[in-house]
Motif scaffolding. Structure first.
Motif, PDB file in Angstrom:
ATOM      1  N   PRO A 195       0.806  -1.220   0.000  1.00 33.24           N
ATOM      2  CA  PRO A 195       0.000   0.000   0.000  1.00 33.24           C
ATOM      3  C   PRO A 195       0.841   1.273   0.000  1.00 33.24           C
ATOM      4  N   SER A 196       1.954   1.277   0.732  1.00 33.19           N
ATOM      5  CA  SER A 196       2.789   2.472   0.840  1.00 33.19           C
ATOM      6  C   SER A 196       3.422   2.862  -0.488  1.00 33.19           C
TER       7      SER A 196
ATOM      8  N   ARG B  77       0.716   8.351   5.667  1.00 37.78           N
ATOM      9  CA  ARG B  77       1.809   7.446   5.310  1.00 37.78           C
ATOM     10  C   ARG B  77       2.348   6.729   6.547  1.00 37.78           C
TER      11      ARG B  77
ATOM     12  N   ILE C 100      -0.142   4.040   7.526  1.00 38.44           N
ATOM     13  CA  ILE C 100      -0.134   2.899   6.608  1.00 38.44           C
ATOM     14  C   ILE C 100       1.103   2.045   6.822  1.00 38.44           C
TER      15      ILE C 100
ATOM     16  N   THR D 289      -5.797   3.003   1.502  1.00 41.08           N
ATOM     17  CA  THR D 289      -4.693   3.900   1.186  1.00 41.08           C
ATOM     18  C   THR D 289      -5.035   4.740  -0.036  1.00 41.08           C
TER      19      THR D 289
END
Length: 206
Positions: free
Chosen positions: A81-82, A100, A103, A167
């Motif tokens: 996801p990042s 961020r 996540i 995200t």
């Protein structure tokens, strides 16, 4: 799933082409419409993958419809996801920075859960048992272990896909409206470039 994914990628290419044209023409209404279509398109993929996981969770985690190059990017059945934060047009806001961090923390926790499951997956026999398990409660200890770990993998895959979608939505909510279309276009371009390069490697026999 292979046929679905091939068509899904073709539709993604069409969406990206239309979105880039809308960005170039500065048509904000069309950008908003196409971004909504792109998000729905992504959601359709995760829906189909969840159905695949019910039948074959190992295949869902390590998709055979991905090229070997695409599989080098896998984290719990998909992209991290990042990774999405790399597609954000500069500069980043405080809201993006906070998102961020959140996540990344969730990714670390899920990676720990996966590491625990991988310890139990070390035995080839157990991995094969998961693939063939019909999830009935039997007397065989290997079958019971396979069902338990298989269920754990499914739950983790659902959580990972949910985090990927959260995200995406979180970034879109934190961005200025003018930046959302470019973010989505950047993400799609990255995915399609990875796909094309993987197919080229396969065709060359790399």
């Amino acid at each position: 799933m292979e046929a679905f994914f091939t068509e899904w990628v073709r539709q993604e290419e069409s969406l990206l082409s239309s979105l880039l044209a809308a960005i170039l023409s500065d048509d904000h209404a069309d950008q908003s419409r196409l971004v909504s279509l792109a998000v729905a398109h992504i959601e359709s993929y995760y829906l189909h993958k969840s159905r695949l996981a019910e039948q074959d969770v190992v295949h869902a985690f390590y998709p055979r419809y991905f090229t070997p190059f695409e599989r080098t990017f896998l984290w719990l059945g998909g992209f991290k996801p990042s990774l999405a934060f790399k597609f954000i047009p500069p500069p980043s806001s405080d809201a993006i920075t906070r998102l961020r961090r959140s996540i990344l923390a969730e990714e670390r926790e899920m990676s720990k859960q996966m590491a625990s499951l991988q310890e139990r997956l070390a035995a080839r026999e157990l991995l094969e048992a998961i693939r063939t398990s019909d999830h009935r409660n039997g007397d065989n200890s290997m079958e019971r272990a396979a069902t338990e770990v298989g269920d754990g993998l499914r739950e983790l895959l659902v959580s990972a896909d949910r985090l990927r979608l959260c995200t995406l939505r979180g970034i879109m909510e934190a961005l200025e409206p003018a930046d959302v279309a470019m973010f989505v276009a950047n993400a799609m371009k990255f995915h399609l470039n990875i796909r094309r390069f993987g197919l080229q490697c396969d065709n060359r026999g790399d």
